[in-house]
Design an enzyme around this catalytic site. Sequence first.
Site, PDB file in Angstrom:
ATOM      1  N   ARG A 123     -11.860   7.898   2.822  1.00  0.00           N
ATOM      2  CA  ARG A 123     -11.871   7.904   4.289  1.00  0.00           C
ATOM      3  C   ARG A 123     -12.311   9.248   4.864  1.00  0.00           C
ATOM      4  NH1 ARG A 123     -12.063   4.043   2.531  1.00  0.00           N
ATOM      5  NH2 ARG A 123     -10.750   2.196   2.638  1.00  0.00           N
ATOM      6  N   GLU A 154      -5.551   8.342  10.191  1.00  0.00           N
ATOM      7  CA  GLU A 154      -6.932   7.990   9.850  1.00  0.00           C
ATOM      8  C   GLU A 154      -7.888   8.234  11.010  1.00  0.00           C
ATOM      9  OE1 GLU A 154      -9.418   4.034   8.444  1.00  0.00           O
ATOM     10  OE2 GLU A 154      -7.495   4.483   7.499  1.00  0.00           O
ATOM     11  N   SER A 156      -5.903   0.643  10.957  1.00  0.00           N
ATOM     12  CA  SER A 156      -4.906   1.404  10.200  1.00  0.00           C
ATOM     13  C   SER A 156      -4.762   2.799  10.800  1.00  0.00           C
ATOM     14  CB  SER A 156      -5.319   1.503   8.735  1.00  0.00           C
ATOM     15  OG  SER A 156      -5.376   0.223   8.146  1.00  0.00           O
TER      16      SER A 156
END
Length: 363
Positions: free
Chosen positions: A175, A355, A252
């Site tokens: 990520r 995130e 998320s």
Amino acid sequence: MSEVPQSTSDVHPDAECHLSRYTTLRLGGWATRVVTATSADDLVRGVREAGDRGERILVLAGGSNVVIGDAGFPGTVVLVRSRGLKVIETDTDTVTVRVEAGEPWDELVAHTVANEWSGLECLSGIPGSTGATPIQNVGAYGQEVAETITGVQVYDRVTGTTARIEARDCGFSYRSSIFKRSDRWVVLSVDFRLARSPLSGPVRYAELARALDVAVGDRVPLAKARAAVLRLRAGKGMVLDAADPDTWSVGSFFTNPVLDRAGYERLRERAADVGEPPSWPGTDGTVKVSAAWLIDKSGFGKGHPGPAGVVTISTKHTLALTHRSGTARTEDLVRLAREIRRGVQARFGVTLHPEPVLVNCAL
């Protein structure tokens, strides 16, 4: 390129300068100026001109992976609305496509599936734009874009030039990428090399394999893989739906923690009374652990803190923090995220990391 007039203390800012309308969370304050770029040239010009004026710059596309503070953004927001896809290379087995940064991601995935180009099908239903995918190294259900990206066309704000950054130089990791770690580069377009095949790549994710009723490692028709992913995501509130507050989120909110072996063993000891943490071993000796499990086992279940909350954990998925009303503020969301992070740290000794990109706010 169109521009919304600059707001001042003497003139009420135009509604188009309120950033809540450009984020999937429907949160965020005012911007000084909003500029819309409908081409790569527009995007370069908008960023360059704002830089020449000495203004702060925020490049914003789908707004699905950003949290903007209640104070907004004191500078120019450049909205990426460039569209288009073209085949730049093809052979018997593969096709390479160049996709403009503002192309809606799921429309691209649908196009690749319809044309029997394999490699993105498990990334169906992810909101946002194509240009955002290399920034986050977007991934889901066993695929991530680092596997198919061959290069990224960028505007370099330091040198004032455009360039192509090869995939090997993008610093892709879980990520993350060089584009997330620095705002030096503005993504203009992305090149993907895809397999010419009516079948998906090997299904790697156990949950998806179960949904497809196949074994991990099997291949299935692209359309079947896409449909299964869309069903799974919708069941978790991860497909945008204007009528469903569970989708008013950034997906998320926390990444799955990646622990070294010693850290993982300490976690197992602290979790002995609630079960084995779901985990995925890495090739480098690290172990990725389910953030959703950690959150749930720390006492933060779906819907926390309850139906009266203006922001809550999704009623469908513990990793998503959702905006439930028109009265919430970003600070309400940040407060909930802090509560969860502190709770997980206290219970398991693991620190969760957000995130999405945080703009003018912090946990």
